[in-house]
Motif scaffolding. Structure first.
Motif, PDB file in Angstrom:
ATOM      1  N   ARG A 133     -41.420  -6.714  52.364  1.00  0.00           N
ATOM      2  CA  ARG A 133     -42.773  -7.135  52.744  1.00  0.00           C
ATOM      3  C   ARG A 133     -42.721  -8.292  53.730  1.00  0.00           C
ATOM      4  O   ARG A 133     -43.514  -8.335  54.680  1.00  0.00           O
ATOM      5  N   TYR A 134     -41.799  -9.210  53.524  1.00  0.00           N
ATOM      6  CA  TYR A 134     -41.692 -10.326  54.477  1.00  0.00           C
ATOM      7  C   TYR A 134     -41.232  -9.827  55.845  1.00  0.00           C
ATOM      8  O   TYR A 134     -41.771 -10.240  56.884  1.00  0.00           O
TER       9      TYR A 134
ATOM     10  N   ALA B 156     -40.223  -7.659  47.751  1.00  0.00           N
ATOM     11  CA  ALA B 156     -40.684  -8.883  48.425  1.00  0.00           C
ATOM     12  C   ALA B 156     -39.976  -9.109  49.757  1.00  0.00           C
ATOM     13  O   ALA B 156     -40.579  -9.592  50.723  1.00  0.00           O
TER      14      ALA B 156
ATOM     15  N   PRO C 176     -37.186 -16.074  43.839  1.00  0.00           N
ATOM     16  CA  PRO C 176     -37.498 -14.641  43.965  1.00  0.00           C
ATOM     17  C   PRO C 176     -37.486 -13.927  42.615  1.00  0.00           C
ATOM     18  O   PRO C 176     -36.542 -14.065  41.832  1.00  0.00           O
TER      19      PRO C 176
END
Length: 489
Positions: free
Chosen positions: A51-52, A48, A72
């Motif tokens: 990806r950000y 994650a 998260p």
């Protein structure tokens, strides 16, 4: 008093990230590149974080700002905050990044991953400043941040670099506390006592009482406070860190603990903010505390005039004439232009007693400076270009807005009085300038002098990158840097 949140510096340890239960902060540069621990964190988050960092949202994220990835997956932490800090960031951007972290510290603790190892002192300073919260008069259980830890490549070096800024943060907090205090708490007695307590830090502190001020001839200052039950005082704080034969720099602060306007009483709306009319004295106190805490190699004397301006039956009236310590007579046209009367006597006393190498006075002096400059810049007035440039350079380096204002004979002529040597106001037009012209009459021609009108910068109605709503502590950092650059190189 309030103290900055303690910040620990520890080696980078990826395993700690997996167990952290509070907030994890990842500091990344504009390229979004992660170090080994950051990549481990990303794996725990099931990709994650990466990806950000690859998304347009990160590209659009401004340097010095933070974005929170809540709850998260794969972590015990309550949130992961991504703070963007450019590799070539300046001081202001690094402190802003720290402020983004300090704005939302977790009660369960905050772990900051700064693998890049850049700008760590400024980052930690910004964090400390923004985490400030004035809770002295709130009941109930206040939110207390948990431990704050910066994981960095070289903890010992980072801690050593941050140490002088920790002393500066203490000085800023001291100023903010003073400015935020209500006037029924911060009386002239209490203010003087707080300053006297700094003798424990190595400052020499002397309190001049009304009897002493009368003997010295400080009738301009005494006239302001004669309508109050709180006695007027002058407090002298001396830091002797330089050579014995080196003349000190003198800092002079207006310390009106509450300003009703006196007989020329202010409108009721907003008068509650006049607890901050001692802001100049607060900044002087914060600078002196900083110098003592970091053992500055400089000679500096701080003098503050502490009074309360009240409309009692004994209060000074419009039309009264008072004689200053210098000997000049002043026709008091408006009792709400009281700060300059206080400063006039303290400025003269500072020069007569200490023969300083320069004098800088600070005061929440005029509403006119807010009209001219808003809340972004302090008004700067000076009789010496080189001295003034030293301060402006320091203020710019610290990110504290300051703008030099004009002076001149035409403004000075507005102070002419029919019955005395001068009036205490010169009319509405150019009000901050005529106030500075008034003060200049109490500065010897050979003395380099700066007047800082902090009416617009001492207390704000909205939060900023480095301070919550309320007192800002503006000026402590700039003056500390100026002293360091002028005397300690």
């Amino acid at each position: 008093m309030s103290h900055p949140v303690p910040i620990q510096f520890q080696p980078v340890d990826a395993e700690v990230l997996a167990k952290a239960t509070g907030r994890i902060v990842v500091v990344v540069d504009e390229g979004g590149k992660l170090g080994a621990a950051g990549r481990r964190l990303d794996r725990l988050m099931k990709g994650a974080l990466a990806r950000y960092l690859a998304a347009p949202a990160f590209v659009d994220q401004k340097a010095g700002e933070g974005t929170v990835l809540a709850w998260p997956a794969g972590l015990a932490a309550e949130a992961v905050q991504v703070v963007k800090l450019d590799r070539k960031a300046d001081v202001a951007q690094a402190r802003k990044a720290g402020g983004a972290i300090g704005r939302a510290l977790s009660e369960a603790g905050t772990l900051v991953l700064a693998e890049g190892g850049r700008h760590l002192a400024e980052l930690s300073f910004g964090l400390a400043l923004r985490a400030y919260d004035f809770t002295a008069h709130k009941t109930g259980s206040a939110k207390v941040p948990g431990p704050v830890t910066l994981m960095v490549p070289n903890p010992e070096a980072a801690a050593a670099e941050a140490a002088p800024l920790a002393a500066l943060a203490e000085g800023v907090f001291f100023t903010r506390d003073l400015v935020n205090e209500p006037a029924n708490v911060l009386t002239t007695y209490d203010f003087a006592a707080r300053l006297a307590a700094m003798q424990e830090l190595g400052l020499d502190v002397e309190i001049l009482e009304e009897e002493d001020l009368t003997k010295l001839g400080m009738r301009a200052l005494l006239g302001v406070g004669q309508g109050s039950e709180s006695p007027s005082k002058v407090v002298v704080m001396h830091w002797r860190g330089g050579a014995k034969d080196e003349a000190p720099l003198a800092l002079v602060g207006k310390g009106v603990v509450f300003d009703t306007g006196g007989i020329s009483i202010k409108p009721a709306g907003g008068m509650e903010e006049m607890t901050m009319d001692m802001g100049g004295a607060g900044v002087v106190a914060g600078v002196m505390r900083t110098l003592a805490l970091r053992k500055a190699k400089a000679n500096v004397v701080g003098l503050v005039g502490l009074v309360e301006n009240m409309p009692d039956g004994r209060a000074q009236r419009p039309g009264d004439v008072v004689r200053s310590m210098k000997g000049d007579t002043i026709e008091v046209i408006n009792t709400d232009a009281e700060g300059r009367l206080v400063l006039a006597d303290v400025l003269w006393y500072a020069q007569e007693r200490f023969n300083p190498c320069g004098v800088i006075d600070l005061a929440t002096l005029t509403g006119a400076i807010i009209v001219a400059l808003g809340h972004e810049n302090t008004g700067v007035f000076s009789n010496n270009d080189a001295f003034c440039e030293q301060f402006l350079k320091a203020a710019k380096a610290e990110g504290e807005g300051a703008w030099r204002m004009p002076m001149g004979d035409a403004y000075d002529a507005k102070l002419k009085s029919r019955i005395a040597d001068m009036k205490n106001i010169g009319g509405r037009d150019g009000g901050s300038i005529t106030a500075a012209q008034f003060l200049q009459r109490f500065v010897k021609a050979e003395t380099p002098w700066i007047h800082l009108d902090i009416a617009g910068t001492a207390l704000l109605q909205a939060d900023t990158a480095l301070a919550p709503k309320g007192a800002t502590g503006w000026g402590v950092a700039a003056l500390n840097r100026m002293i360091r650059d002028r005397f300690e190189k």
